[in-house]
Design a protein around this motif. Structure first.
Motif, PDB file in Angstrom:
ATOM      1  N   ALA A 147     -81.349  46.228 -27.946  1.00  0.00           N
ATOM      2  CA  ALA A 147     -80.567  46.108 -26.713  1.00  0.00           C
ATOM      3  C   ALA A 147     -79.222  46.799 -26.943  1.00  0.00           C
ATOM      4  O   ALA A 147     -78.402  46.333 -27.732  1.00  0.00           O
ATOM      5  CB  ALA A 147     -80.373  44.648 -26.358  1.00  0.00           C
ATOM      6  N   ASN A 149     -76.823  47.360 -24.841  1.00  0.00           N
ATOM      7  CA  ASN A 149     -75.708  46.715 -24.135  1.00  0.00           C
ATOM      8  C   ASN A 149     -74.720  47.745 -23.593  1.00  0.00           C
ATOM      9  O   ASN A 149     -73.498  47.597 -23.733  1.00  0.00           O
ATOM     10  CB  ASN A 149     -74.994  45.703 -25.046  1.00  0.00           C
ATOM     11  CG  ASN A 149     -74.109  44.749 -24.247  1.00  0.00           C
ATOM     12  OD1 ASN A 149     -74.425  44.443 -23.101  1.00  0.00           O
ATOM     13  ND2 ASN A 149     -73.015  44.303 -24.838  1.00  0.00           N
ATOM     14  N   GLN A 150     -75.268  48.811 -23.029  1.00  0.00           N
ATOM     15  CA  GLN A 150     -74.443  49.827 -22.394  1.00  0.00           C
ATOM     16  C   GLN A 150     -74.881  49.998 -20.943  1.00  0.00           C
ATOM     17  O   GLN A 150     -76.068  49.924 -20.632  1.00  0.00           O
ATOM     18  CB  GLN A 150     -74.561  51.158 -23.144  1.00  0.00           C
ATOM     19  CG  GLN A 150     -73.963  51.117 -24.534  1.00  0.00           C
ATOM     20  CD  GLN A 150     -74.017  52.469 -25.224  1.00  0.00           C
ATOM     21  OE1 GLN A 150     -74.615  53.415 -24.725  1.00  0.00           O
ATOM     22  NE2 GLN A 150     -73.383  52.575 -26.371  1.00  0.00           N
ATOM     23  N   LYS A 151     -73.903  50.247 -20.083  1.00  0.00           N
ATOM     24  CA  LYS A 151     -74.195  50.446 -18.660  1.00  0.00           C
ATOM     25  C   LYS A 151     -74.481  51.932 -18.410  1.00  0.00           C
ATOM     26  O   LYS A 151     -73.707  52.791 -18.823  1.00  0.00           O
ATOM     27  CB  LYS A 151     -73.010  50.008 -17.807  1.00  0.00           C
ATOM     28  CG  LYS A 151     -72.674  48.524 -17.891  1.00  0.00           C
ATOM     29  CD  LYS A 151     -71.583  48.167 -16.895  1.00  0.00           C
ATOM     30  CE  LYS A 151     -70.320  48.982 -17.104  1.00  0.00           C
ATOM     31  NZ  LYS A 151     -69.269  48.677 -16.114  1.00  0.00           N
ATOM     32  N   GLN A 175     -84.540  49.368 -17.918  1.00  0.00           N
ATOM     33  CA  GLN A 175     -84.629  48.082 -18.605  1.00  0.00           C
ATOM     34  C   GLN A 175     -85.564  48.163 -19.805  1.00  0.00           C
ATOM     35  O   GLN A 175     -85.313  47.533 -20.837  1.00  0.00           O
ATOM     36  CB  GLN A 175     -85.104  47.012 -17.628  1.00  0.00           C
ATOM     37  CG  GLN A 175     -84.103  46.695 -16.522  1.00  0.00           C
ATOM     38  CD  GLN A 175     -84.653  45.718 -15.504  1.00  0.00           C
ATOM     39  OE1 GLN A 175     -85.333  44.762 -15.853  1.00  0.00           O
ATOM     40  NE2 GLN A 175     -84.379  45.958 -14.234  1.00  0.00           N
ATOM     41  N   LYS A 180     -78.642  48.652 -19.248  1.00  0.00           N
ATOM     42  CA  LYS A 180     -78.287  47.945 -18.025  1.00  0.00           C
ATOM     43  C   LYS A 180     -77.834  48.952 -16.973  1.00  0.00           C
ATOM     44  O   LYS A 180     -76.996  49.814 -17.248  1.00  0.00           O
ATOM     45  CB  LYS A 180     -77.165  46.938 -18.292  1.00  0.00           C
ATOM     46  CG  LYS A 180     -76.747  46.145 -17.055  1.00  0.00           C
ATOM     47  CD  LYS A 180     -75.627  45.167 -17.359  1.00  0.00           C
ATOM     48  CE  LYS A 180     -75.222  44.404 -16.090  1.00  0.00           C
ATOM     49  NZ  LYS A 180     -74.110  43.450 -16.357  1.00  0.00           N
ATOM     50  N   ASP A 202     -70.932  53.496 -19.215  1.00  0.00           N
ATOM     51  CA  ASP A 202     -70.867  53.940 -20.612  1.00  0.00           C
ATOM     52  C   ASP A 202     -71.698  55.203 -20.816  1.00  0.00           C
ATOM     53  O   ASP A 202     -71.373  56.043 -21.661  1.00  0.00           O
ATOM     54  CB  ASP A 202     -71.403  52.851 -21.544  1.00  0.00           C
ATOM     55  CG  ASP A 202     -70.652  51.543 -21.396  1.00  0.00           C
ATOM     56  OD1 ASP A 202     -69.430  51.551 -21.597  1.00  0.00           O
ATOM     57  OD2 ASP A 202     -71.296  50.523 -21.069  1.00  0.00           O
TER      58      ASP A 202
END
Length: 262
Positions: A147, A149-151, A175, A180, A202
């Protein structure tokens, strides 16, 4: 008379196994050829570019949203395969006066697999479709990514900027990559440059389709968001929901690897 239901839960009745099929959805066209329907597929759109040898030889019936209805009528199909999102409703309804139309409605991997199985049943290729689904499931099951965890903002168009939002197949594939979606709006919203800056993703993915983003556009976005990672990505891997799903997990692995190395 065989009775089927499409993904809009419409009843689709076929008097016999279809022998003259027109597909007006590129990813589903590729699927039909993967299932071995080289002879049965008689018409495709100008965007149904895979496989290349079939694209060169099959009749083209216009674009996915600008179909040549009269040409389709002339080809005398006994089945047309369409999609709720990729085709225009009014045109699809007009096609229903020509022959049975089976419509897919894809939102994620599960509905894509359901579509493959259903199409396999429609065209008497159940075994091949089930085998394909099993292979796709195996490859996605073995896709174990961290994961990040970056947009990510996934761009599909320029002037105006259009992005893939929630409720889309692209969003579900992001996903799968452990990313994300930076866009919390539904479907494919249009955003101004200032709105993009405000979202402050990001990562920026510039898709190869439908807008053909190139290397020169990377510079444009780096000026707009100098801290973001900007990448060109293969749009077919994120948005084609037929047999091309076989190759998506391997591609996603390479994308995530590139993000973690940079």
């Amino acid at each position: 008379m065989a009775v089927f239901h499409d993904q809009l839960n419409r009843v689709v009745s076929l008097p016999a196994v279809p022998k003259r099929i027109i597909s007006i959805v590129p990813s589903q066209t590729e699927l039909l050829f993967y299932l071995g329907l080289d002879t049965e597929v008689i018409g495709i759109t100008k965007f149904c570019i895979h496989p290349e040898d079939k694209f060169k030889t099959k009749a083209k019936v216009g674009g996915t949203k600008q179909l040549n209805i009269e040409q389709i009528r002339t080809l005398k199909p006994d089945l047309i395969i369409a999609n709720k999102e990729e085709n225009e409703r009014s045109q699809v309804e007009e096609l229903m006066s020509i022959c049975p139309v089976w419509i897919s409605d894809i939102h994620g991997l599960d509905s894509a697999l359901d579509m493959i199985r259903a199409v396999g049943s429609l065209v008497n290729r159940e075994t091949e479709a089930i085998t394909l689904c099993d292979d796709i499931i195996t490859r996605f099951t073995h896709l174990t990514l961290p994961a990040i965890n970056q947009k990510v903002a996934y761009f599909i168009w320029r002037k105006p900027y259009m992005l893939a939002g929630t409720g889309t197949f692209i969003d579900s594939m992001l996903q799968q990559c452990g990313l994300k979606n930076a866009i919390d709006k539904d479907r494919y919203p249009e955003l101004t440059s200032q709105e993009v800056v405000t979202i402050n993703p990001d990562v920026i993915f510039l898709s190869s389709e439908p807008y053909p983003f190139k290397q020169k556009h990377i510079d444009e976005f780096k000026l707009m968001l100098p801290k973001a990672k900007v990448m060109l990505v293969d749009g077919e891997m994120f948005s084609w929901y037929g047999s091309r799903l076989l190759y998506a997990p391997g591609y996603f692995s390479s994308i995530v690897k590139a993000l973690t190395l940079n």
